[in-house]
Design a protein around this motif. Structure first.
Motif, PDB file in Angstrom:
ATOM      1  N   LEU A  98     -21.831   5.023  34.856  1.00  0.00           N
ATOM      2  CA  LEU A  98     -21.529   5.801  33.658  1.00  0.00           C
ATOM      3  C   LEU A  98     -20.025   5.927  33.435  1.00  0.00           C
ATOM      4  N   GLU A  99     -19.290   6.173  34.498  1.00  0.00           N
ATOM      5  CA  GLU A  99     -17.849   6.364  34.343  1.00  0.00           C
ATOM      6  C   GLU A  99     -17.154   5.079  33.904  1.00  0.00           C
ATOM      7  N   GLU A 100     -17.721   3.942  34.250  1.00  0.00           N
ATOM      8  CA  GLU A 100     -17.180   2.676  33.748  1.00  0.00           C
ATOM      9  C   GLU A 100     -17.268   2.598  32.230  1.00  0.00           C
ATOM     10  N   ARG A 101     -18.145   3.409  31.657  1.00  0.00           N
ATOM     11  CA  ARG A 101     -18.353   3.411  30.203  1.00  0.00           C
ATOM     12  C   ARG A 101     -17.794   4.668  29.549  1.00  0.00           C
ATOM     13  N   GLY A 102     -16.906   5.379  30.254  1.00  0.00           N
ATOM     14  CA  GLY A 102     -16.220   6.523  29.676  1.00  0.00           C
ATOM     15  C   GLY A 102     -16.884   7.862  29.872  1.00  0.00           C
ATOM     16  N   LEU A 125     -27.661   7.565  31.138  1.00  0.00           N
ATOM     17  CA  LEU A 125     -27.859   6.569  32.190  1.00  0.00           C
ATOM     18  C   LEU A 125     -28.917   5.552  31.766  1.00  0.00           C
ATOM     19  N   ALA A 126     -29.989   6.022  31.150  1.00  0.00           N
ATOM     20  CA  ALA A 126     -31.050   5.114  30.709  1.00  0.00           C
ATOM     21  C   ALA A 126     -30.586   4.184  29.593  1.00  0.00           C
ATOM     22  N   GLN A 127     -29.500   4.570  28.902  1.00  0.00           N
ATOM     23  CA  GLN A 127     -28.986   3.747  27.806  1.00  0.00           C
ATOM     24  C   GLN A 127     -27.991   2.694  28.274  1.00  0.00           C
ATOM     25  N   VAL A 128     -27.610   2.737  29.544  1.00  0.00           N
ATOM     26  CA  VAL A 128     -26.756   1.672  30.085  1.00  0.00           C
ATOM     27  C   VAL A 128     -27.507   0.356  29.931  1.00  0.00           C
TER      28      VAL A 128
END
Length: 455
Positions: A98-102, A125-128
């Motif tokens: 998640l943190e990789e995506r801000g 998380l499920a939307q990653v």
């Protein structure tokens, strides 16, 4: 009191060398198993943590969630606030993705509600992409076996793919092949019986419309069902305590509402009110219930063993034994807060090794036995304690604890980290389990889907 760091390296005695060899993944490049995904059953916090760990390991997977949304069970009790703060509720692998995506962790020292956990953590998380693209909603797993094999056939079993039978919301049924299966389906949908015997309550069919699952939203969504009624909460844990305090507040707003707390034992030993409890919200919950009982806002019926339910006009009668006599308690609505048990029906063709008391994996059971352990005394554990005779099959999360109400979300995250390391062939990482917890444990409510009694 400070935090306690627990690090356990699983030592393998010489006499267990053969067992270790049996546990080591045997997937070679030309083996069909190497081309198949790992199947994850359930998309709650633990199932999604398993997915995140598999993403980091570069292992292909497929995830099936029976609900129409991820964390369907958590959403059912979303109005309830957990005892643990955010810093203990987020899986490390999931956090990295998640943190990789801000994404940013919410206030680490604040305890969120179940709804906030879903909205601010689980749903993102499920939307990653690496997870969401492998997730199928509204798909129920109805059976797990080996391709072409029932549980009695042994020859070639380890090298034979799993067959995971699924049913879609449209009713279509198909089998999905898998190299391994991780069952993270939780226990929220399989509550313990109201009957003290453990069997289905006699007369349950005639009172079923007056019995609600644990943690109804008595001040919101379910208010009309309780306002102005006689409400009876059955159960001795924190989910019962949460509902009782909600009903006390409802009674202040709707004076005809009456609240009864019915427990089998002489006292509700699971509800902590100790000033030494490191989790202040949990201690406040216990003190609030104690005060409400003392003030007469809650009528306590202890030592009540329910044997039958029956309808009488518009009311419900609970018939039971108390102090050696047959007694009848009359109420309008019953909350079943008696805890949960694992639903093992879908695993009938899988070779399981379960403890005969708590229905947890045999090696795990002594570490979590509620007769001995509380949330804070359960040792960290990994793939070895979760192993069954069925090579490549694991039950994780709340379901792995069977009937024990001592599950920690943090423990579940460490379970799936160890299991996925084993699947990757990283025995060093799989065998070393680490966990950092408050000194008194991290407890929330007796929930059956990734929440456990302890989160």
């Amino acid at each position: 009191m400070g935090e306690t760091s627990i690090s356990t390296l699983i030592d393998i005695p010489l006499e267990d060398a053969v067992t270790l060899l049996d546990l080591t993944p045997r997937v070679v490049e030309n083996d069909r198993l190497a081309t198949l995904p790992v199947v994850i059953i359930g998309a709650g916090p633990i199932g999604l943590a398993a997915a995140a760990n598999l993403v980091e390991r570069g292992i292909e997977f497929a995830m099936f969630e029976a609900g129409d949304e991820v964390a369907a069970s958590v959403r059912a009790w979303g109005h309830t606030r957990l005892f643990s703060p955010w810093k203990h509720l987020v899986d490390p692998s999931s956090r990295r993705l998640l943190e990789e995506r801000g994404w940013q962790l919410p206030d680490p020292d604040r305890a969120p509600t179940g709804a906030e956990v879903v909205e601010l953590y689980v749903a993102p998380l499920a939307q990653v992409e690496e997870i969401g693209s492998r997730l199928r909603l509204g798909v129920e797993v109805i059976g797990v076996t080996r391709e072409g094999m029932d549980r009695t056939r042994s020859h070639g079993r380890t090298g034979t793919p799993f067959a995971v039978r699924i049913r879609t919301s449209s009713g279509d049924v198909e089998d999905v092949s898998a190299r391994a299966v991780i069952d993270a389906s939780g226990t929220y949908l399989s509550p313990n019986s109201l009957s003290s015997s453990g069997l289905e309550l006699l007369g349950m069919a005639e009172i079923a419309d007056r019995v609600t699952p644990a943690l109804p939203d008595v001040l919101g969504r379910d208010r009309a069902q309780f306002a102005g009624c006689r409400a009876t909460v059955v159960g001795a844990g924190h989910s019962a305590a949460n509902t009782l305090l909600g009903l006390v507040e409802l009674a202040r707003q709707e004076p005809d509402t009456r609240v009864t707390w019915l427990i089998r034992n002489a006292q509700a030993v699971r509800v902590s009110s100790s000033p030494d409890d490191e989790l202040a919200d949990r201690a406040r919950l216990g003190r609030g219930v104690d005060r409400a009982v003392a003030d007469g806002d809650i009528t306590l019926l202890d030592g009540f063993e329910i044997i039958r339910g029956r309808r009488t006009g518009d009311a419900v009668e609970l018939v039971g034994h108390r102090s050696g006599e047959v007694v009848v308690h009359t109420t309008d609505v019953v909350v079943n807060a008696t805890g949960f048990r694992p639903d093992l029906d879908i695993l009938r063709e899988i070779r399981l090794e379960l403890d005969e008391i708590v229905e947890a994996p045999k090696r795990l059971a002594p570490l979590i036995d509620p007769n001995v352990h509380s949330c804070g005394t359960v040792e960290p554990h990994g793939f070895r304690e979760l192993t069954h005779p069925e090579h490549g099959f694991f039950i994780v999360g709340m379901k792995s604890y069977g009937r024990a109400p001592t599950f920690l979300l943090a423990s579940g995250y460490e379970q799936v980290r160890s299991v996925t390391a084993w699947l990757a062939g990283d025995m060093a990482s799989a065998s070393k389990v680490d966990l950092v917890l408050p000194a008194t444990g991290v407890c929330s409510t007796d929930l059956g889907d990734g929440g456990g009694c302890c989160s």
